[in-house]
Scaffold this active site. Structure first.
Site, PDB file in Angstrom:
ATOM      1  N   HIS A 189      -0.931   0.952  -9.849  1.00 36.04           N
ATOM      2  CA  HIS A 189      -1.701   0.043  -8.983  1.00 36.04           C
ATOM      3  C   HIS A 189      -2.387  -1.046  -9.824  1.00 36.04           C
ATOM      4  CE1 HIS A 189      -3.797  -0.195  -4.818  1.00 36.04           C
ATOM      5  NE2 HIS A 189      -3.805  -1.393  -5.398  1.00 36.04           N
ATOM      6  N   ARG A 197       0.849  -1.196   0.000  1.00 34.05           N
ATOM      7  CA  ARG A 197       0.000   0.000   0.000  1.00 34.05           C
ATOM      8  C   ARG A 197       0.886   1.248   0.000  1.00 34.05           C
ATOM      9  NH1 ARG A 197      -3.591  -2.369  -1.826  1.00 34.05           N
ATOM     10  NH2 ARG A 197      -5.590  -2.898  -0.908  1.00 34.05           N
TER      11      ARG A 197
END
Ligand code: NDP
Length: 308
Positions: A271, A223
């Site tokens: 991502h 993350r």
């Protein structure tokens, strides 16, 4: 007893058709349709709507559409509502492919050869066998373990670091804060697949980079908030890290003038390391709902106090 789905429409339509065939007793609504709100026991979403308990007074489980569940504010959830993150083979397969590609790229020095190409330079380096390369995976959970097993099959030496002690055949397992240092010292390529928690926020920082062997590579697919951007740039510029492949940032996307975009030793992907695959995930959702209905354990139940 019904399900409300509030996420990607494409996946939702696939799920709706599949569930209509395989679980006709479970009405499935695509938000903003909800059917009778009193009947809604299951909500599938990435973010929790306001006034959850007024909207769905009989809600029992929130299913995250993704592998992570750090996006929820657990203090705002009605008491008794459980959160389940997505554990499904499609996510693991895509993540394994991304990590394997990235490790191979770093091991075979592909970023350097691409820089050479830009300079029209034809210069060969040595080709080292995979077993000379030690890959350290932070987060030896569902995704970390799957990636480690694939890398092992290619001959890489793999180790993993987790919160609690683990045993994975062929993988050197380290755990806890006290074993972070020896784990890092033996990681030529560091892969981050940790969940975001209060303990992992900012974990990819100067201290960690300095404990890696000089010239190590970094692959970050956990993350964004786990990575200190300034510390990474310093480590790349000093040569302490030779190359980074970064899939997650904070914020996403990065501002146009962010140094990551143009750094010669950094590859940035938006991502895309992995995502929930509609066809495989809906089976897991149904299996979990059936478990919940008969009081059996649910796979991926989040423990709010540990944060994942
Ligand atoms: P899991 O919960 O299965 O695994 C998490 C691992 O991290 C476990 O081994 C756990 O230890 C370890 N861990 C957690 N906290 C700590 C800590 N403080 N110190 C050391 N180890 C710790 O998660 P998944 O493998 O399914 O997913 C991992 C993460 O990958 C997700 O949370 C998400 O952030 C990220 N992700 C990124 C995607 C992308 O496209 N970039 C896509 C999907 C996921 P233990 O085994 O002891 O519990």
């Amino acid at each position: 007893m019904s399900i409300v789905y509030d996420s990607d429409q494409h996946r939702g339509l696939i799920w709706q058709a599949w569930l209509a065939e395989h679980a006709p007793d479970l009405p499935f609504y695509l938000w903003p349709e909800t059917g009778d709100p009193q009947q809604v026991n299951y909500l599938v979403t990435w973010s929790v709507p306001d006034n959850l308990s007024e909207r769905f007074p009989n809600l029992k489980v929130i299913f995250s559409v993704g592998a992570g569940a750090d996006q929820f504010d657990y203090s705002r959830l009605p008491p008794g509502v459980r959160v389940v993150r997505m554990i499904e083979p499609g996510i693991a397969q895509s993540m394994t492919a991304y990590i394997t590609f990235s490790v191979l790229a770093l091991h075979r020095e592909i970023p350097m050869y691409l820089r050479q190409q830009q300079k029209r330079e034809w210069k060969k380096g040595r080709i080292l066998p995979t077993e000379t390369c030690r890959v350290g995976i932070m987060g030896l959970g569902t995704l970390g373990e799957a990636a480690a097993l694939q890398l092992l099959s290619l001959g890489f030496r793999c180790s993993g670091w987790s919160r609690t002690p683990k045993s994975v055949s062929g993988v050197t397992c380290w755990s806890g804060d006290e074993e972070l240092q020896p784990f890092l010292a033996e990681s030529d390529i560091l892969v981050c697949l940790l969940p975001l928690t209060s303990r992992t926020r900012g974990i990819l920082n100067r201290d960690v980079f300095q404990q890696l062997p000089a010239g190590a590579g970094l692959i970050h697919a956990g993350r964004g908030q786990q990575l200190n951007h300034g510390d990474l740039l310093t480590a790349l510029d000093s040569g302490q890290l030779s190359q980074a492949i970064v899939d997650v940032t904070d914020p996403e996307p990065l501002p146009e003038d962010h140094p990551f975009w143009a750094h010669p030793s950094l590859w940035l992907t938006p991502h895309i390391a992995s995502e929930t695959q509609p066809e495989t995930s809906v089976r897991v959702l149904l299996e979990n709902i059936r478990c919940h209905q008969r009081g059996a354990p649910i796979a991926g139940l989040v423990e709010p106090e540990r944060g994942y």
